[in-house]
Design a protein around this motif. Structure first.
Motif, PDB file in Angstrom:
ATOM      1  N   MET A  78       0.771  -1.458  -0.430  1.00 42.31           N
ATOM      2  CA  MET A  78       0.087  -0.145  -0.194  1.00 42.31           C
ATOM      3  C   MET A  78       0.762   0.846  -0.169  1.00 42.31           C
ATOM      4  O   MET A  78       1.863   0.977   0.725  1.00 42.31           O
ATOM      5  CB  MET A  78      -0.828  -0.125   1.378  1.00 42.31           C
ATOM      6  CG  MET A  78      -2.251  -1.186   1.767  1.00 42.31           C
ATOM      7  SD  MET A  78      -3.499  -1.410   2.854  1.00 42.31           S
ATOM      8  CE  MET A  78      -4.086  -0.073   2.368  1.00 42.31           C
ATOM      9  N   ARG A 141      -7.722   4.289   7.914  1.00 43.45           N
ATOM     10  CA  ARG A 141      -7.972   4.286   7.122  1.00 43.45           C
ATOM     11  C   ARG A 141      -7.364   2.550   6.327  1.00 43.45           C
ATOM     12  O   ARG A 141      -7.590   2.075   5.827  1.00 43.45           O
ATOM     13  CB  ARG A 141      -7.833   5.175   6.656  1.00 43.45           C
ATOM     14  CG  ARG A 141      -9.020   5.458   4.877  1.00 43.45           C
ATOM     15  CD  ARG A 141      -8.360   6.874   4.152  1.00 43.45           C
ATOM     16  NE  ARG A 141      -7.281   6.139   3.727  1.00 43.45           N
ATOM     17  CZ  ARG A 141      -6.223   7.176   2.431  1.00 43.45           C
ATOM     18  NH1 ARG A 141      -7.615   8.072   1.738  1.00 43.45           N
ATOM     19  NH2 ARG A 141      -5.527   7.793   1.744  1.00 43.45           N
ATOM     20  N   ASN A 142      -6.557   2.850   6.042  1.00 41.77           N
ATOM     21  CA  ASN A 142      -5.416   1.550   5.509  1.00 41.77           C
ATOM     22  C   ASN A 142      -5.105   0.655   6.399  1.00 41.77           C
ATOM     23  O   ASN A 142      -6.171  -0.366   5.496  1.00 41.77           O
ATOM     24  CB  ASN A 142      -3.976   1.683   5.282  1.00 41.77           C
ATOM     25  CG  ASN A 142      -3.967   3.346   4.146  1.00 41.77           C
ATOM     26  OD1 ASN A 142      -3.466   3.035   2.804  1.00 41.77           O
ATOM     27  ND2 ASN A 142      -3.325   4.217   4.767  1.00 41.77           N
ATOM     28  N   GLN A 145      -9.004  -0.591   5.514  1.00 41.76           N
ATOM     29  CA  GLN A 145      -8.936  -0.872   4.005  1.00 41.76           C
ATOM     30  C   GLN A 145      -8.689  -2.489   3.657  1.00 41.76           C
ATOM     31  O   GLN A 145      -9.001  -3.631   2.699  1.00 41.76           O
ATOM     32  CB  GLN A 145      -8.137  -0.255   2.910  1.00 41.76           C
ATOM     33  CG  GLN A 145      -8.315  -0.924   1.323  1.00 41.76           C
ATOM     34  CD  GLN A 145      -7.675   0.321   0.608  1.00 41.76           C
ATOM     35  OE1 GLN A 145      -7.664   1.080   1.380  1.00 41.76           O
ATOM     36  NE2 GLN A 145      -7.542  -0.451  -0.895  1.00 41.76           N
ATOM     37  N   ASN A 148     -10.734  -5.029   5.147  1.00 44.36           N
ATOM     38  CA  ASN A 148     -12.362  -5.240   3.737  1.00 44.36           C
ATOM     39  C   ASN A 148     -11.635  -6.380   2.820  1.00 44.36           C
ATOM     40  O   ASN A 148     -12.104  -6.812   2.431  1.00 44.36           O
ATOM     41  CB  ASN A 148     -12.009  -4.459   3.572  1.00 44.36           C
ATOM     42  CG  ASN A 148     -13.429  -3.617   4.119  1.00 44.36           C
ATOM     43  OD1 ASN A 148     -14.041  -3.735   5.225  1.00 44.36           O
ATOM     44  ND2 ASN A 148     -12.985  -2.211   4.366  1.00 44.36           N
ATOM     45  N   VAL A 149      -9.941  -6.133   2.472  1.00 45.07           N
ATOM     46  CA  VAL A 149      -9.790  -7.062   1.320  1.00 45.07           C
ATOM     47  C   VAL A 149      -9.789  -8.533   2.546  1.00 45.07           C
ATOM     48  O   VAL A 149     -10.150  -9.352   1.730  1.00 45.07           O
ATOM     49  CB  VAL A 149      -8.231  -6.917   1.566  1.00 45.07           C
ATOM     50  CG1 VAL A 149      -7.618  -7.675   0.314  1.00 45.07           C
ATOM     51  CG2 VAL A 149      -8.494  -5.129   0.559  1.00 45.07           C
TER      52      VAL A 149
END
Length: 394
Positions: A78, A141-142, A145, A148-149
């Motif tokens: 990321m 936030r990361n 993410q 969720n992935v």
């Protein structure tokens, strides 16, 4: 004609006098040029990339399974965060975050892979600090993410094992695809968002404080009689001649900011540049007017400086940049209109971001002009203070 030439001569005499005063103390150089130049260089260099990149975070991997190693590889790929260190326990990672070495960490618990395969829905704790709002929020936030992935990857593997066709998997995992477009700041650049208002806010603060100081110091040192003598006994000539050098300096700084922001760094500007130039000029004039009003209302240097500082700092909070005015209670929405920076912000948003017509911003231009009327309300009181020196100076 003779009266007009006398007025110009008096204003010129006051300007020459003010030039000598400005060169006598370094505070005038700091308050007019150095602070604004430093802030411009500081914010531009700090936010040159627009958005903070590679925020350092930590990882605590107690599972050391295929699933956790895959997640760590995704974190390393990321662009927003970077794994600065791997820790063996929660306490080590927490101490590193308290020291400021990292801004957050993710902990993969034991038996993560086993519990996931068995459908037990394991929990992945995420920790981040809000002591540093921007990097902490980016880390969270990361991490979210990544979670969720991982969630989608686990569901996809499970559905494949059950024999669900590949074409039917994604519609079930993500039935609705969201296509997001940021209309005014597609780069998510903090530089565009913050510098466009913070620097004009600092400019307004410097103008208000320096206007109060330059006139208040005359009252404190009891030199106003000499000032009025140079001005031919006219307080109008005295104020115009005294403030005109500052106006010209701040105008030069304001125009430099417009060129720097909208020409060199290419900040979004959907309208014409001349409106933003007019906007910065009106902000300078309105700030001078507010400073005159404060020193006339409180003709004591210490009191007027305190009021000017408080007023200028509140302007940054009440302009609408940090919190939408529409979400405030009704009295605070009305209070927000008492700051020139609020009108500047509205003109900036409407003209630079939304490409509105001039008919949509003229009401805000009139709002700026209202501030220019403030000095006329206190001229008699200010002249009385200058002539009689009947206010405390300590």
């Amino acid at each position: 004609m003779k009266k007009s030439s006398n007025m110009l001569s008096c204003i010129l005499n006051v300007m020459v006098r003010e030039r000598d005063i400005m060169s006598s103390r370094p505070i005038y150089l700091y308050g007019t040029i150095l602070v604004l130049a430093f802030c411009a260089i500081f914010f531009v260099s700090l936010m040159y990339q627009g958005l903070p990149q590679r925020v350092p975070v930590g990882v605590v991997d107690k599972d050391d399974s295929y699933l956790s190693r895959t997640a760590i590889k995704q974190i390393e790929a990321m662009s927003g965060i970077e794994i600065a260190q791997r820790y063996g326990s929660f306490h080590e990672a927490r101490k590193a975050m308290q020291r400021g070495d990292i801004y957050g960490f993710i902990e993969f618990p034991e038996d993560l892979y086993v519990n996931t395969v068995n459908g037990l829905r394991p929990t992945i704790p995420v920790y981040y600090t809000e002591s540093y709002m921007v990097p902490g929020t980016l880390a969270y936030r990361n991490f979210l993410q990544i979670a969720n992935v991982l969630n989608g990857a686990v569901k996809r593997t499970t559905m494949r094992a059950k024999g669900v066709a590949e074409a039917d998997i994604m519609p079930q995992l993500q039935p609705i695809t969201i296509d997001t477009h940021s209309i005014c700041n597609p780069w998510s650049s903090y530089a565009i968002y913050l510098i466009s208002i913070i620097w004009p806010g600092i400019l307004s603060l410097c103008i208000i404080v320096m206007t109060v100081f330059t006139i208040g110091i005359e009252l404190k040192q009891k030199t106003t009689h000499d000032l009025l003598e140079k001005a031919g006994g006219s307080i109008f000539n005295a104020l115009v001649g005294k403030l005109l050098p500052y106006f010209l300096i701040y105008l030069l700084m304001g125009l430099s900011f417009v060129v720097l922001a909208y020409r060199i760094f290419a900040f979004p500007l959907l309208g014409q540049t001349w409106v933003m130039i007019l906007n910065i000029i009106m902000l300078i004039l309105a700030s001078h007017a507010v400073g005159l009003f404060l020193i006339g209302l409180l003709p004591v240097l210490r009191d007027a400086l305190s009021a000017a500082s408080l007023y200028s700092i509140l302007a940054l909070s009440m302009c609408g940049m940090t919190f939408p005015i529409e979400m405030m209670i009704a009295p605070m929405q009305g209070f927000a209109q008492l700051f020139p920076l609020r009108q500047y912000y509205l003109i900036y948003v409407k003209w630079a971001m939304l490409d509105c017509r001039f008919s949509d911003v003229y009401i805000n231009c009139l709002g700026m002009c209202v501030f220019l009327c403030l000095p006329f309300l206190i001229l008699p009181r200010l002249k009385d203070a200058m002539v009689n020196l009947n206010y405390p100076t300590k």
